[in-house]
Design an enzyme around this catalytic site. Structure first.
Site: not given
Ligand SMILES: NC(=O)c1ccc[n+]([C@@H]2O[C@H](COP(=O)([O-])OP(=O)(O)OC[C@H]3O[C@@H](n4cnc5c(N)ncnc54)[C@H](OP(=O)(O)O)[C@@H]3O)[C@@H](O)[C@H]2O)c1
Length: 418
Positions: A26, A129, A201
């Site tokens: 995402t 955060v 956070k």
């Molecule tokens: N989403 C939000 O609104 C938001 C807001 C604030 C902070 N965050 C933080 O941002 C970070 C990412 O969130 P997200 O929502 O973008 O997560 P997400 O959609 O689940 O994406 C995670 C990405 O990391 C990759 N990944 C996970 N484990 C891996 C591994 N072992 N080796 C290689 N690649 C790996 C996944 O690969 P695959 O594509 O192959 O599965 C995917 O591309 C997190 O720490 C979250 O707490 C998110």
């Protein structure tokens, strides 16, 4: 100068600024798009063009190659392993880091900070955060000379949305289902509704505000699962609204950090924050109080905070993390409380309850009494009291024959800003 054919990054201050991206979900995918959209503008004001180097997912990319090619690593994978290992390796290789990973920073932040300090590496984490709300930057830079006394934060948009819907009359289960339907809550919302996400956070914010290392395990947290709809109704009668509020404060030379369902009077700056929004209030005698609010999540919103961190490193605005300052953790804190007693309405019961409360230094600010006979309710708000004194008093109250159920309590923030 572009990267050499061998894949080595351009030297400091030369050619494109190469960003290695760990994670393309995402946030990662939105970041890649935003980086491409904003590259011209960033190059215009800072002379170097940010470009995407390698991208790592579970099925694509090689970490060592990405690292060798990068000027800076963006980590938006989430989770502890392997993110922790990748970031430590990147720091040891002297690469600056931007991460959005609150779980990692709230559990292994000190290890990362120490390694970054040793290597003179910058480590930025605005998006970890409160999403796009620039609280990290404000604490680290604008307020770096201000002695901060307290931070209150609504730092989880999912729970704030659920509580907003509950305040309109929905049950907890219906409000959560609605949040899942429109994408504000994940299929497994346990980290959000248990308060654990907000606790992570607040641990990070406490470290920033007070310099003292605070581990996620040091943060006492309660979530919203156990809240009852009638508590919200009584609270409304008492002029209070319910939020999940994280608090980090300096008390008696120590630090206290907790996340609790909290009742707020209408004039409090956090009382009007509704839906999936986040807000953080910083209090200090020097500045009185400032509040920042905005979207707490979302791919593009979070990516914008991540890209802001990248630009901050590119322009030399960031510095390596400061060394820690060890302060004791305080767990028994003073607060006002909402107390809900279910009891048999018999002569003398009210007098018995108020005597027990008085004997334990608990004084009452306001009371609502409802019903008669078996199922009557006594709902009150106390003045500030040490939590241990209130618990002791309520243990005695619970032993009264006419009290029908375990007393329910919710913290109340007493301040009324006008
Ligand atoms: N989403 C939000 O609104 C938001 C807001 C604030 C902070 N965050 C933080 O941002 C970070 C990412 O969130 P997200 O929502 O973008 O997560 P997400 O959609 O689940 O994406 C995670 C990405 O990391 C990759 N990944 C996970 N484990 C891996 C591994 N072992 N080796 C290689 N690649 C790996 C996944 O690969 P695959 O594509 O192959 O599965 C995917 O591309 C997190 O720490 C979250 O707490 C998110």
């Amino acid at each position: 100068m572009p990267a050499s054919p061998s894949g080595a990054a351009a030297g400091p201050g030369e050619g494109p600024f190469r960003v290695g991206l760990l994670g393309h979900g995402t946030v990662g995918a939105a970041f890649a798009t935003l980086l491409a959209e904003r590259a011209d503008e960033i190059e215009r004001f800072n002379g170097r063009r940010p470009v995407l180097g390698g991208v790592l997912t579970r099925s694509r990319g090689d970490f060592e190659e990405i690292l060798a090619d990068a000027d800076l690593i963006v980590e938006v994978m989430g989770g502890i392993d392997p993110a922790r290992d990748y970031l430590m390796r990147a720091i040891r290789a002297g690469k600056d880091i931007v991460s959005a990973n609150k779980q990692l920073l709230s559990q292994y932040g000190e290890e990362l900070f120490e390694a970054a300090r040793e290597k003179g590496v910058r480590l930025r984490f605005e998006a970890a955060v409160a999403g796009v709300v620039p609280v990290v930057r404000v604490l680290e830079e604008s307020l770096s000379a201000t002695p901060i006394e307290r931070i209150h934060g609504i730092v989880n948009g999912t729970t704030n949305y659920v509580l907003t819907e509950m305040s309109k009359g929905l049950s907890y289960a219906d409000a959560l289902a609605e949040a899942q339907r429109i994408g504000y809550a994940e299929a497994d919302p346990s980290d959000d509704v248990s308060g654990r996400d907000a606790a992570a956070k607040m641990a990070i914010l406490a470290r920033l505000a007070f310099g003292s290392p605070v581990h996620l395990n040091d943060v006492r947290y309660e979530g919203i699962e156990q809240l009852q709809s009638d508590d919200l109704e009584y609270a409304r009668e008492l002029g209070l609204g319910l939020k999940l509020v994280g608090t980090a404060e300096r008390i008696d030379g120590g630090v206290s950090v907790h996340v609790l369902p909290t009742l707020l009077y209408g004039g409090h700056p956090l009382a009007s924050v509704s839906g999936p929004f986040n807000a953080v209030t910083v209090e200090s005698q020097t500045i009185t109080e400032i509040t920042m609010s905005g979207p707490g999540a979302g791919g593009r919103q979070t990516a914008s905070a991540v890209l802001g961190d990248v630009v901050s490193v590119m322009t030399g605005g960031a510095r390596p993390p400061a060394p820690p300052l060890e302060l004791p953790l305080i767990t028994d804190v003073r607060s006002a409380f909402y107390v809900h007693l279910e009891m048999e309405d018999r002569p003398g019961v009210l007098a018995a309850v108020t005597k027990i409360l008085g004997d334990n230094d608990v004084s009452i600010r306001s009371v609502v009494q409802r019903g008669i006979g078996e199922g009557s309710r006594l709902v009150m708000v106390t003045h500030r009291v040490l939590e241990s004194s209130l618990r002791k008093a309520l243990a005695e109250v619970a032993r009264l024959e006419s009290v029908r159920a375990r007393p329910r309590t919710i913290r109340v923030i007493e301040e009324e800003f006008v």
